[in-house]
Design a protein around this motif. Structure first.
Motif, PDB file in Angstrom:
ATOM      1  N   ALA A  33       0.812  -1.207   0.000  1.00  0.00           N
ATOM      2  CA  ALA A  33       0.000   0.000   0.000  1.00  0.00           C
ATOM      3  C   ALA A  33       0.850   1.263   0.000  1.00  0.00           C
ATOM      4  N   ASP A  34       2.179   1.115  -0.023  1.00  0.00           N
ATOM      5  CA  ASP A  34       3.041   2.294   0.079  1.00  0.00           C
ATOM      6  C   ASP A  34       4.115   2.340  -1.010  1.00  0.00           C
ATOM      7  N   GLY A  35       3.780   1.870  -2.192  1.00  0.00           N
ATOM      8  CA  GLY A  35       4.701   1.970  -3.314  1.00  0.00           C
ATOM      9  C   GLY A  35       5.868   1.008  -3.274  1.00  0.00           C
ATOM     10  N   GLY A  36       5.729  -0.094  -2.558  1.00  0.00           N
ATOM     11  CA  GLY A  36       6.786  -1.089  -2.536  1.00  0.00           C
ATOM     12  C   GLY A  36       7.779  -0.956  -1.402  1.00  0.00           C
ATOM     13  N   ARG A  37       7.492  -0.099  -0.439  1.00  0.00           N
ATOM     14  CA  ARG A  37       8.402   0.047   0.720  1.00  0.00           C
ATOM     15  C   ARG A  37       8.159  -1.031   1.772  1.00  0.00           C
ATOM     16  N   SER A  38       6.941  -1.575   1.794  1.00  0.00           N
ATOM     17  CA  SER A  38       6.622  -2.678   2.706  1.00  0.00           C
ATOM     18  C   SER A  38       5.384  -3.376   2.174  1.00  0.00           C
ATOM     19  N   GLY A  39       5.172  -4.592   2.649  1.00  0.00           N
ATOM     20  CA  GLY A  39       4.001  -5.329   2.212  1.00  0.00           C
ATOM     21  C   GLY A  39       4.184  -6.818   2.381  1.00  0.00           C
ATOM     22  N   THR A  40       3.458  -7.574   1.551  1.00  0.00           N
ATOM     23  CA  THR A  40       3.521  -9.023   1.607  1.00  0.00           C
ATOM     24  C   THR A  40       3.924  -9.580   0.242  1.00  0.00           C
ATOM     25  N   LEU A  41       4.582 -10.717   0.281  1.00  0.00           N
ATOM     26  CA  LEU A  41       5.055 -11.401  -0.921  1.00  0.00           C
ATOM     27  C   LEU A  41       4.525 -12.829  -0.908  1.00  0.00           C
ATOM     28  N   THR A  42       4.235 -13.357  -2.096  1.00  0.00           N
ATOM     29  CA  THR A  42       3.872 -14.763  -2.230  1.00  0.00           C
ATOM     30  C   THR A  42       4.544 -15.308  -3.472  1.00  0.00           C
ATOM     31  N   PHE A  47       5.990 -27.945  -7.229  1.00  0.00           N
ATOM     32  CA  PHE A  47       5.909 -29.252  -6.570  1.00  0.00           C
ATOM     33  C   PHE A  47       5.832 -29.217  -5.049  1.00  0.00           C
ATOM     34  N   VAL A  48       6.127 -28.088  -4.390  1.00  0.00           N
ATOM     35  CA  VAL A  48       6.162 -28.092  -2.928  1.00  0.00           C
ATOM     36  C   VAL A  48       5.176 -27.149  -2.261  1.00  0.00           C
ATOM     37  N   GLY A  49       4.671 -26.150  -2.946  1.00  0.00           N
ATOM     38  CA  GLY A  49       3.715 -25.223  -2.352  1.00  0.00           C
ATOM     39  C   GLY A  49       4.172 -23.782  -2.440  1.00  0.00           C
ATOM     40  N   SER A  50       3.556 -22.957  -1.622  1.00  0.00           N
ATOM     41  CA  SER A  50       3.860 -21.537  -1.697  1.00  0.00           C
ATOM     42  C   SER A  50       4.607 -21.053  -0.460  1.00  0.00           C
ATOM     43  N   VAL A  51       5.313 -19.946  -0.669  1.00  0.00           N
ATOM     44  CA  VAL A  51       6.019 -19.248   0.399  1.00  0.00           C
ATOM     45  C   VAL A  51       5.406 -17.864   0.504  1.00  0.00           C
ATOM     46  N   VAL A  64      12.937  -9.200   5.807  1.00  0.00           N
ATOM     47  CA  VAL A  64      11.947 -10.157   5.312  1.00  0.00           C
ATOM     48  C   VAL A  64      11.626 -11.118   6.442  1.00  0.00           C
ATOM     49  N   ARG A  65      10.346 -11.347   6.650  1.00  0.00           N
ATOM     50  CA  ARG A  65       9.898 -12.347   7.632  1.00  0.00           C
ATOM     51  C   ARG A  65       9.031 -13.350   6.882  1.00  0.00           C
ATOM     52  N   VAL A  66       9.549 -14.551   6.710  1.00  0.00           N
ATOM     53  CA  VAL A  66       8.797 -15.621   6.054  1.00  0.00           C
ATOM     54  C   VAL A  66       7.738 -16.096   7.036  1.00  0.00           C
ATOM     55  N   THR A  67       6.464 -16.001   6.629  1.00  0.00           N
ATOM     56  CA  THR A  67       5.363 -16.336   7.510  1.00  0.00           C
ATOM     57  C   THR A  67       4.742 -17.690   7.184  1.00  0.00           C
ATOM     58  N   GLN A  68       4.984 -18.185   5.986  1.00  0.00           N
ATOM     59  CA  GLN A  68       4.471 -19.496   5.590  1.00  0.00           C
ATOM     60  C   GLN A  68       5.452 -20.105   4.600  1.00  0.00           C
ATOM     61  N   ALA A  69       5.814 -21.357   4.836  1.00  0.00           N
ATOM     62  CA  ALA A  69       6.739 -22.037   3.930  1.00  0.00           C
ATOM     63  C   ALA A  69       6.469 -23.538   3.991  1.00  0.00           C
ATOM     64  N   PRO A  70       6.687 -24.224   2.882  1.00  0.00           N
ATOM     65  CA  PRO A  70       6.552 -25.682   2.911  1.00  0.00           C
ATOM     66  C   PRO A  70       7.698 -26.304   3.715  1.00  0.00           C
ATOM     67  N   PHE A  72       9.736 -28.465   2.729  1.00  0.00           N
ATOM     68  CA  PHE A  72      10.905 -28.592   1.845  1.00  0.00           C
ATOM     69  C   PHE A  72      10.887 -27.429   0.886  1.00  0.00           C
ATOM     70  N   PRO A  73      11.954 -26.686   0.697  1.00  0.00           N
ATOM     71  CA  PRO A  73      13.276 -26.865   1.292  1.00  0.00           C
ATOM     72  C   PRO A  73      13.282 -26.473   2.771  1.00  0.00           C
ATOM     73  N   SER A  74      14.331 -26.879   3.471  1.00  0.00           N
ATOM     74  CA  SER A  74      14.438 -26.595   4.905  1.00  0.00           C
ATOM     75  C   SER A  74      14.494 -25.090   5.155  1.00  0.00           C
ATOM     76  N   ALA A  75      14.236 -24.704   6.392  1.00  0.00           N
ATOM     77  CA  ALA A  75      14.283 -23.287   6.765  1.00  0.00           C
ATOM     78  C   ALA A  75      15.658 -22.693   6.488  1.00  0.00           C
ATOM     79  N   ASP A  76      16.718 -23.431   6.791  1.00  0.00           N
ATOM     80  CA  ASP A  76      18.078 -22.926   6.545  1.00  0.00           C
ATOM     81  C   ASP A  76      18.339 -22.733   5.054  1.00  0.00           C
ATOM     82  N   THR A  77      17.885 -23.673   4.249  1.00  0.00           N
ATOM     83  CA  THR A  77      18.067 -23.564   2.802  1.00  0.00           C
ATOM     84  C   THR A  77      17.271 -22.389   2.259  1.00  0.00           C
ATOM     85  N   LEU A  78      16.036 -22.241   2.705  1.00  0.00           N
ATOM     86  CA  LEU A  78      15.199 -21.131   2.262  1.00  0.00           C
ATOM     87  C   LEU A  78      15.819 -19.799   2.660  1.00  0.00           C
TER      88      LEU A  78
END
Length: 92
Positions: A33-42, A47-51, A64-70, A72-78
């Motif tokens: 809502a602010d021209g790309g300074r903050s917001g949400t990403l998907t 084969f594994v789902g969405s982030v 960046v705060r990942v709020t949803q992840a499959p 696989f890949p692992s959290a460290d890899t992501l």
């Protein structure tokens, strides 16, 4: 949740411009809502789902705060994948 911080020396305006272009090129859906300074990403990962993540562009870093992840890949890899991509995009 996975918290990621990538430092840059571009200033918030240039960093936001670069990220917006990179997100479009990489098929990342952005809601901001602010021209790309903050917001949400998907991003759909084949084969594994969405982030989903929240982001904030600051004068000297991108947060960046990942709020949803499959499982696989692992959290460290992501984390490494996101950090590497952002560092490449924000390289001055």
């Amino acid at each position: 949740m996975i918290d990621i911080r990538v430092a840059h020396a571009l200033g918030a305006g240039e960093a936001s411009t670069r990220l917006t272009a990179a997100f479009a090129k990489r098929s990342v859906a952005v809601v901001s809502a602010d021209g790309g300074r903050s917001g949400t990403l998907t991003k759909q990962l084949p084969f594994v789902g969405s982030v989903s993540a929240e982001f904030e562009v600051q004068d000297d870093a991108v947060l960046v705060r990942v709020t949803q992840a499959p499982a696989f890949p692992s959290a460290d890899t992501l984390r490494r994948m996101v950090e590497d991509e952002l560092a490449q995009i924000l390289k001055s």
